[in-house]
Design a protein around this motif. Structure first.
Motif, PDB file in Angstrom:
ATOM      1  N   MET A   1      -8.945  -6.176  15.719  1.00  0.00           N
ATOM      2  CA  MET A   1      -9.860  -6.306  14.592  1.00  0.00           C
ATOM      3  C   MET A   1      -9.929  -4.988  13.837  1.00  0.00           C
ATOM      4  SD  MET A   1     -13.780  -7.627  14.630  1.00  0.00           S
ATOM      5  CE  MET A   1     -14.635  -7.901  13.101  1.00  0.00           C
ATOM      6  N   ASP A   2      -9.749  -5.072  12.454  1.00  0.00           N
ATOM      7  CA  ASP A   2      -9.741  -3.846  11.647  1.00  0.00           C
ATOM      8  C   ASP A   2     -11.099  -3.203  11.615  1.00  0.00           C
ATOM      9  OD1 ASP A   2      -7.124  -4.252  11.126  1.00  0.00           O
ATOM     10  OD2 ASP A   2      -7.449  -5.227   9.174  1.00  0.00           O
ATOM     11  N   ASN A   3     -11.057  -1.878  11.691  1.00  0.00           N
ATOM     12  CA  ASN A   3     -12.285  -1.105  11.526  1.00  0.00           C
ATOM     13  C   ASN A   3     -12.496  -0.862  10.035  1.00  0.00           C
ATOM     14  OD1 ASN A   3     -14.355   0.725  11.493  1.00  0.00           O
ATOM     15  ND2 ASN A   3     -13.555   1.952  13.185  1.00  0.00           N
ATOM     16  N   PRO A   4     -13.661  -1.295   9.475  1.00  0.00           N
ATOM     17  CA  PRO A   4     -13.900  -1.116   8.028  1.00  0.00           C
ATOM     18  C   PRO A   4     -13.713   0.312   7.573  1.00  0.00           C
ATOM     19  CG  PRO A   4     -15.564  -2.549   8.972  1.00  0.00           C
ATOM     20  CD  PRO A   4     -14.775  -1.995  10.129  1.00  0.00           C
ATOM     21  N   SER A   5     -13.995   1.247   8.452  1.00  0.00           N
ATOM     22  CA  SER A   5     -13.873   2.655   8.060  1.00  0.00           C
ATOM     23  C   SER A   5     -12.423   3.071   7.877  1.00  0.00           C
ATOM     24  CB  SER A   5     -14.551   3.550   9.103  1.00  0.00           C
ATOM     25  OG  SER A   5     -13.912   3.387  10.362  1.00  0.00           O
ATOM     26  N   ASN A   6     -11.494   2.277   8.486  1.00  0.00           N
ATOM     27  CA  ASN A   6     -10.082   2.609   8.373  1.00  0.00           C
ATOM     28  C   ASN A   6      -9.391   1.912   7.198  1.00  0.00           C
ATOM     29  OD1 ASN A   6     -10.194   4.240  10.645  1.00  0.00           O
ATOM     30  ND2 ASN A   6      -9.780   2.504  12.041  1.00  0.00           N
ATOM     31  N   ARG A   7     -10.118   1.006   6.493  1.00  0.00           N
ATOM     32  CA  ARG A   7      -9.509   0.291   5.372  1.00  0.00           C
ATOM     33  C   ARG A   7      -9.330   1.232   4.173  1.00  0.00           C
ATOM     34  NH1 ARG A   7     -13.201  -5.210   5.403  1.00  0.00           N
ATOM     35  NH2 ARG A   7     -12.496  -6.009   7.427  1.00  0.00           N
ATOM     36  N   LYS A   8      -8.158   1.106   3.547  1.00  0.00           N
ATOM     37  CA  LYS A   8      -7.885   1.920   2.382  1.00  0.00           C
ATOM     38  C   LYS A   8      -8.363   1.195   1.120  1.00  0.00           C
ATOM     39  CE  LYS A   8      -3.813   4.180   4.336  1.00  0.00           C
ATOM     40  NZ  LYS A   8      -2.356   4.441   4.153  1.00  0.00           N
ATOM     41  N   ASN A   9      -8.922   1.966   0.184  1.00  0.00           N
ATOM     42  CA  ASN A   9      -9.306   1.353  -1.090  1.00  0.00           C
ATOM     43  C   ASN A   9      -8.074   1.204  -1.983  1.00  0.00           C
ATOM     44  OD1 ASN A   9      -8.783   3.869  -2.328  1.00  0.00           O
ATOM     45  ND2 ASN A   9     -10.891   4.548  -1.933  1.00  0.00           N
ATOM     46  N   TRP A  10      -8.279   0.608  -3.196  1.00  0.00           N
ATOM     47  CA  TRP A  10      -7.151   0.294  -4.089  1.00  0.00           C
ATOM     48  C   TRP A  10      -6.407   1.563  -4.490  1.00  0.00           C
ATOM     49  CZ3 TRP A  10      -5.319   1.532  -8.879  1.00  0.00           C
ATOM     50  CH2 TRP A  10      -4.331   0.695  -9.421  1.00  0.00           C
ATOM     51  N   LEU A  11      -7.133   2.632  -4.775  1.00  0.00           N
ATOM     52  CA  LEU A  11      -6.495   3.878  -5.188  1.00  0.00           C
ATOM     53  C   LEU A  11      -5.591   4.433  -4.093  1.00  0.00           C
ATOM     54  CD1 LEU A  11      -9.509   5.638  -6.942  1.00  0.00           C
ATOM     55  CD2 LEU A  11      -7.594   4.443  -8.024  1.00  0.00           C
ATOM     56  N   GLU A  12      -6.056   4.311  -2.839  1.00  0.00           N
ATOM     57  CA  GLU A  12      -5.258   4.813  -1.732  1.00  0.00           C
ATOM     58  C   GLU A  12      -4.040   3.937  -1.474  1.00  0.00           C
ATOM     59  OE1 GLU A  12      -8.586   6.932   1.098  1.00  0.00           O
ATOM     60  OE2 GLU A  12      -8.495   4.733   1.055  1.00  0.00           O
ATOM     61  N   ARG A  13      -4.182   2.629  -1.752  1.00  0.00           N
ATOM     62  CA  ARG A  13      -3.065   1.705  -1.516  1.00  0.00           C
ATOM     63  C   ARG A  13      -2.008   1.762  -2.621  1.00  0.00           C
ATOM     64  NH1 ARG A  13      -7.278  -1.927  -0.578  1.00  0.00           N
ATOM     65  NH2 ARG A  13      -6.636  -3.129  -2.423  1.00  0.00           N
ATOM     66  N   ASN A  14      -2.373   2.266  -3.767  1.00  0.00           N
ATOM     67  CA  ASN A  14      -1.456   2.268  -4.911  1.00  0.00           C
ATOM     68  C   ASN A  14      -1.335   3.672  -5.515  1.00  0.00           C
ATOM     69  OD1 ASN A  14      -1.018  -0.867  -5.435  1.00  0.00           O
ATOM     70  ND2 ASN A  14      -3.208  -0.550  -5.049  1.00  0.00           N
ATOM     71  N   PRO A  15      -0.877   4.606  -4.754  1.00  0.00           N
ATOM     72  CA  PRO A  15      -0.818   5.986  -5.258  1.00  0.00           C
ATOM     73  C   PRO A  15       0.117   6.149  -6.461  1.00  0.00           C
ATOM     74  CG  PRO A  15       0.422   5.788  -3.226  1.00  0.00           C
ATOM     75  CD  PRO A  15      -0.317   4.503  -3.373  1.00  0.00           C
ATOM     76  N   LYS A  16       1.239   5.423  -6.504  1.00  0.00           N
ATOM     77  CA  LYS A  16       2.171   5.549  -7.621  1.00  0.00           C
ATOM     78  C   LYS A  16       1.550   5.044  -8.922  1.00  0.00           C
ATOM     79  CE  LYS A  16       6.418   5.259  -4.867  1.00  0.00           C
ATOM     80  NZ  LYS A  16       7.685   4.521  -4.664  1.00  0.00           N
ATOM     81  N   LYS A  17       0.830   3.942  -8.844  1.00  0.00           N
ATOM     82  CA  LYS A  17       0.181   3.409 -10.045  1.00  0.00           C
ATOM     83  C   LYS A  17      -0.885   4.368 -10.560  1.00  0.00           C
ATOM     84  CE  LYS A  17       0.943  -1.480  -8.923  1.00  0.00           C
ATOM     85  NZ  LYS A  17       0.295  -2.777  -8.646  1.00  0.00           N
TER      86      LYS A  17
END
Length: 398
Positions: A1-17
């Motif tokens: 089960m994912d820990n909410p604190s470890n979830r990346k936000n959109w900016l972190e998931r899309n660094p190139k964009k």
């Protein structure tokens, strides 16, 4: 089960964009700042676009095709018009069809004018510019092409433009001009032919702004729509309240303002344009012919005509008598200019009975009226044709 604190936000998931967006934003800001600096250096004198202007050809779009029916509002005013559909076709050169009947004609005639020459609500075979050619063929045995360059709202200045840019190239033998009420209207409302009226101005402008860009995009959408679904698009326009809306008032900016008619100015300006028409025709080896304009503007008008003209008095303070006097004065001017220049004048105003059986509203012909005009034209043009520099042989001379 994912820990909410470890979830990346959109900016972190899309660094190139994110980097790309920042770069684009920075480039945009740099371009704006650079433009401001350059503008200060040139003192805002640089404008590489300017206002694009062109002379407006008042014509139907070449290859235009439609089936038109007068709307109920117009039929209420036009007591001499039948409620039916009328075919309107335009050829590649912008002339109302039928036009070029023969590839090698013996005689070519062109007709210039406004909606009373256009004859939208007349059957194709009865429109007088076409029918005149057929009657002359029957009478002379000549092969005749007769071209209809009429367009609603056109005045003599528009006709001069059409003459130079479309008709002269046909190398016609005769050109017939009929104008009056459109010249009266533009000079009455705008006081000059060279006006800024969006519909009647001889020039059209494209201003360098984003509104023009939006208009261009809208026109592209309309073009794609009409090319892809022409029939569906036409029917949807009929159903839409915007599509059913009548053509806007071309003189809305002056409605409600009291207007005085300066007859001397009307005659001066109108005469100059008639003289220019004659001069251009003769310079090009064309025989000019003038026509007065028939109407139902009589001393004792029918109730529908009286009602139409009463609206002008309410809106502009111009009485029926004043308008009729100006209209009659322009018809007299046509006769005077013709006599002065030894130009043939066909006097429709004096020869077409001013009744609803011939003229469906104030000045537009119906089928019967258009046939009468064609017969009068064929007779009136006979001496003109006989006197042409290269005199064609009539049937009984062969």
């Amino acid at each position: 089960m994912d820990n909410p604190s470890n979830r990346k936000n959109w900016l972190e998931r899309n660094p190139k964009k994110v980097v790309g967006a920042i770069v684009l934003l920075a480039m945009g800001c740099l371009a704006v700042v650079t433009e401001k600096i350059l503008a200060r250096r040139t003192h805002d004198l640089i404008n590489p676009i300017g206002i694009k202007r062109s002379i407006k050809l008042r014509e139907f779009n070449p290859l235009y095709r439609d089936v038109l029916a007068p709307d109920p509002e117009y039929l209420r005013k036009a007591d001499g018009l039948e409620a039916k559909k009328f075919v309107l076709r335009v050829d590649r050169q912008g002339f109302i069809m039928p036009a070029k009947v023969h590839d090698r004609p013996d005689l070519t005639i062109a007709f210039l004018g406004g909606s009373t020459t256009e004859c939208t609500y007349v059957e194709e075979e009865n429109r007088f510019p076409y029918l005149t050619g057929r009657l002359i063929e029957q009478q002379t045995g000549l092969k005749v092409n007769s071209y209809n360059a009429g367009r609603s709202g056109a005045n003599t200045l528009h006709c001069l433009n059409i003459l130079l840019n479309r008709v002269v190239n046909l190398k016609p033998d005769v050109v017939v001009l009929m104008e009056n009420i459109n010249d009266l209207a533009i000079l009455m409302y705008e006081k000059t032919y060279w006006n800024t009226n969006p519909s009647r101005s001889p020039l059209q402008e494209r201003l360098p702004n984003f509104k023009t860009v939006g208009q261009d995009l809208r026109q592209i959408f309309y073009l794609v729509r009409d090319l892809t679904f022409p029939n569906l698009s036409r029917e949807l326009k009929k159903l839409s309240p915007f599509g059913r809306k009548a053509k806007g008032d071309e003189f809305k900016d002056v409605r409600g303002q009291k207007i005085t008619i300066d007859q001397d100015m009307l005659v001066r300006e109108f005469s100059l344009n008639l003289q220019t028409f004659i001069n251009i025709c003769r310079a090009r080896g064309i025989t000019p012919v003038l026509m007065t304009q028939a109407s139902r503007l009589t001393d004792h008008p029918d109730p529908p005509i009286k009602q139409i003209m009463h609206q002008l008095e309410i809106s502009q303070g111009i009485t029926y008598g004043e308008f009729k006097a100006a209209f009659d004065r322009l018809n007299r001017t046509i006769r005077d200019v013709g006599a002065k220049n030894q130009v043939r004048v066909i006097d429709l105003a004096g020869e077409i009975p001013p009744v609803k059986e011939n003229i469906c509203d104030v000045a537009h012909f119906n089928d019967r009226g258009s046939r009468l005009v064609a017969a009068r034209l064929a007779a009136g043009l006979a001496p003109v044709i006989a006197s042409l520099p290269k005199k064609p042989l009539f049937r009984n001379e062969k």
